[in-house]
Design an enzyme around this catalytic site. Structure first.
Site, mmCIF file in Angstrom:
data_model
loop_
_atom_site.group_PDB
_atom_site.id
_atom_site.type_symbol
_atom_site.label_atom_id
_atom_site.label_comp_id
_atom_site.label_asym_id
_atom_site.label_seq_id
_atom_site.Cartn_x
_atom_site.Cartn_y
_atom_site.Cartn_z
ATOM 1 N N CYS A 100 0.825 -1.217 0.000
ATOM 2 C CA CYS A 100 0.000 0.000 0.000
ATOM 3 C C CYS A 100 0.854 1.261 0.000
ATOM 4 O O CYS A 100 0.512 2.263 -0.625
ATOM 5 C CB CYS A 100 -0.945 -0.008 1.192
ATOM 6 S SG CYS A 100 -0.109 0.103 2.796
ATOM 7 N N HIS A 394 -2.060 0.797 7.350
ATOM 8 C CA HIS A 394 -2.389 0.871 5.927
ATOM 9 C C HIS A 394 -2.223 2.298 5.429
ATOM 10 O O HIS A 394 -2.701 3.250 6.060
ATOM 11 C CB HIS A 394 -3.828 0.411 5.714
ATOM 12 C CG HIS A 394 -4.250 0.337 4.275
ATOM 13 N ND1 HIS A 394 -3.585 -0.430 3.338
ATOM 14 C CD2 HIS A 394 -5.277 0.934 3.616
ATOM 15 C CE1 HIS A 394 -4.192 -0.313 2.165
ATOM 16 N NE2 HIS A 394 -5.218 0.519 2.301
ATOM 17 N N ASN A 416 -8.037 4.695 -2.039
ATOM 18 C CA ASN A 416 -7.496 3.448 -1.514
ATOM 19 C C ASN A 416 -6.882 2.647 -2.652
ATOM 20 O O ASN A 416 -7.007 3.002 -3.828
ATOM 21 C CB ASN A 416 -8.605 2.656 -0.808
ATOM 22 C CG ASN A 416 -8.077 1.670 0.204
ATOM 23 O OD1 ASN A 416 -6.860 1.498 0.334
ATOM 24 N ND2 ASN A 416 -8.955 1.023 0.925
#
Length: 475
Positions: A100, A394, A416
């Site tokens: 991520c 994250h 995201n």
């Protein structure tokens, strides 16, 4: 008759002795601090046995806890309006990998490029940079083992290297160091592979091999081998890692031809030959390091102090994770300034807390676990960090903020990297109260940082250990 009575009395005596033996055995097994029979009886007597409790037990036994705890008073239609929002771009998908930080970092880089070149778009190859990330992390582990070889195997620092030989996770510092060293390439010239999208097996195999190599290097140091011989052995070990990476991720591109396109895929420039470094110069330009600072909100530590995480970097010769610890008010002020100027930001969160995955909505009131279980959850942010209950897990790209009439944030939005079908068209909306509780890191361009805070950032950093509960890499 007497014989029958004697037999019954004998049986009762034996049963009583057996029961007493069981009690004695229980006492014998219970040390001070253990669960004694009396303690267990108190625990059991305290349990609620009303019809409502039975109904709750039956419901929890047969259903997802989040479904039962969902706060329907907070399930109204989402307000998707934002007073300030950066330009939308395509949503990425990290699949079953912990990259991520790389996806978020590259989202920022391609947004910066699009801001300078309004009609052009570009997508960077995560597979390419991930190859170099894994090779560099392997070298960091092996060199770290050499540097600490004279310490015992159970030393905390030695165990750090063997426990974490390499992983998917990281921070924006890794994007900066790796891109400056190896350049960038478009997705088209080095697309994803199965192993880049599904990293667990390749990571486990390379970690096992690195641990084996680490033991060999420690043995060489113990035997008094020359530095050049140890260096030669490490180079050969890295050659094996390189081969494993080539088999799983592909050979890194050295030269390619590319034409920039518009949002519909129509070429806007003539195709030109590039190397990864010349392409980096084309799309990024100057060095990234020195253009940004990382700020964090860690209420356990004094604010307006700079900290550095030892050995928490992507390359041995790169930059340790360095950050300025700030209150959320200061962090929000910089984030708002950047978004108002059209600049997206790398940011990270404890994304699993109070997250309504179906709606792509994060709010502290999404679930009412306290009413469901009849208990309270009373830790504040500092206590959650200190006890490993919460931490940055994250990274996502901060893209929008909705401000009230006083210029204060009501809610935020991030891009995201879980695909465009997730949440709000691939995005996550979060209330400001959630943002303040579960946001941890922000990377911001220095142009949006006050002179005072820039001066604070240049303080001699306080060294902290990578085992700290807050310093988990973003995945």
């Amino acid at each position: 008759m007497k014989k029958t009575i004697i037999i019954l009395l004998s049986a009762l005596y034996i049963n009583n002795m057996y029961a007493q033996t069981r009690i004695n055995n229980m006492y014998a097994q219970t040390r001070e601090g253990g669960i004694s029979p009396q303690m267990l009886q108190k625990i059991q007597r305290s349990q609620q046995t009303s019809p409502a409790d039975k109904a709750i037990r039956n419901a929890i036994a047969a259903n997802n806890i989040d479904v039962l705890a969902k706060n329907h008073d907070n399930a109204k239609a989402l307000d998707t309006y934002f007073s300030h929002e950066t330009k939308k771009q395509s949503i990425t998908d990290q699949k079953s990998s912990g990259r991520c930080w790389m996806f978020s970092g590259m989202n920022v880089l391609r947004a910066n490029f699009a801001q300078r070149n309004d009609s052009m778009t570009v997508k960077f190859s995560q597979d390419y940079l991930f190859f170099w990330d894994q090779l560099e992390k392997a070298n960091l582990m092996l060199q770290g083992v050499i540097d600490t070889a004279e310490k015992p195997i159970d030393d905390q620092r030695v165990q750090f290297f063997f426990h974490h030989p390499l992983g998917d996770g990281g921070t924006f510092c890794g994007v900066a160091d790796l891109a400056e060293k190896y350049g960038l390439v478009p997705t088209e010239v080095m697309p994803e592979t199965y192993s880049s999208n599904n990293t667990s097996k390749m990571r486990a195999l390379m970690a096992s091999k690195l641990r084996e190599y680490g033991l060999q290097l420690r043995e060489m140091v113990a035997q008094g081998k020359k530095t050049k011989d140890i260096e030669a052995a490490k180079t050969q070990m890295l050659a094996t890692v390189y081969r494993m990476l080539t088999l799983t991720l592909g050979e890194p591109v050295k030269e390619f031809t590319y034409a920039f396109k518009d949002k519909k895929g129509k070429p806007l420039t003539e195709a030109r030959k590039y190397t990864p470094m010349s392409f980096y110069q084309e799309v990024v330009g100057d060095k990234l390091n020195g253009t940004f600072i990382m700020v964090m909100n860690d209420p356990r530590r004094p604010y307006y102090k700079t900290y550095e995480v030892e050995y928490d970097r992507h390359t041995y010769d790169g930059h340790n994770w360095k950050y300025l610890n700030l209150p959320m008010d200061d962090i929000e002020e910089m984030a708002i300034a950047s978004i108002k100027d059209g600049r997206k930001l790398y940011s990270s969160y404890d994304v699993g807390k109070m997250l309504d995955r179906k709606r792509g909505y994060a709010d502290t009131e999404n679930f009412d676990y306290e009413s469901l279980f009849g208990v309270t959850f009373g830790m504040d942010k500092a206590q959650r960090i200190a006890t490993f209950d919460s931490g940055s897990t994250h990274a996502m790209t901060l893209t929008a903020v909705d401000l009230d009439e006083n210029g204060k944030a009501r809610k935020w939005k991030v891009e995201n990297s879980w695909g465009s079908d997730w949440g709000q068209d691939g995005c996550l909306i979060m209330t400001d109260r959630w943002f303040r509780e579960y946001m941890f890191r922000l990377v911001v361009n220095k142009k949006y940082v006050s002179d005072k805070l820039l001066k604070d950032y240049e303080q001699k950093p306080i060294m902290v250990m990578p085992e700290d509960p807050l310093f988990l890499p973003d995945e």
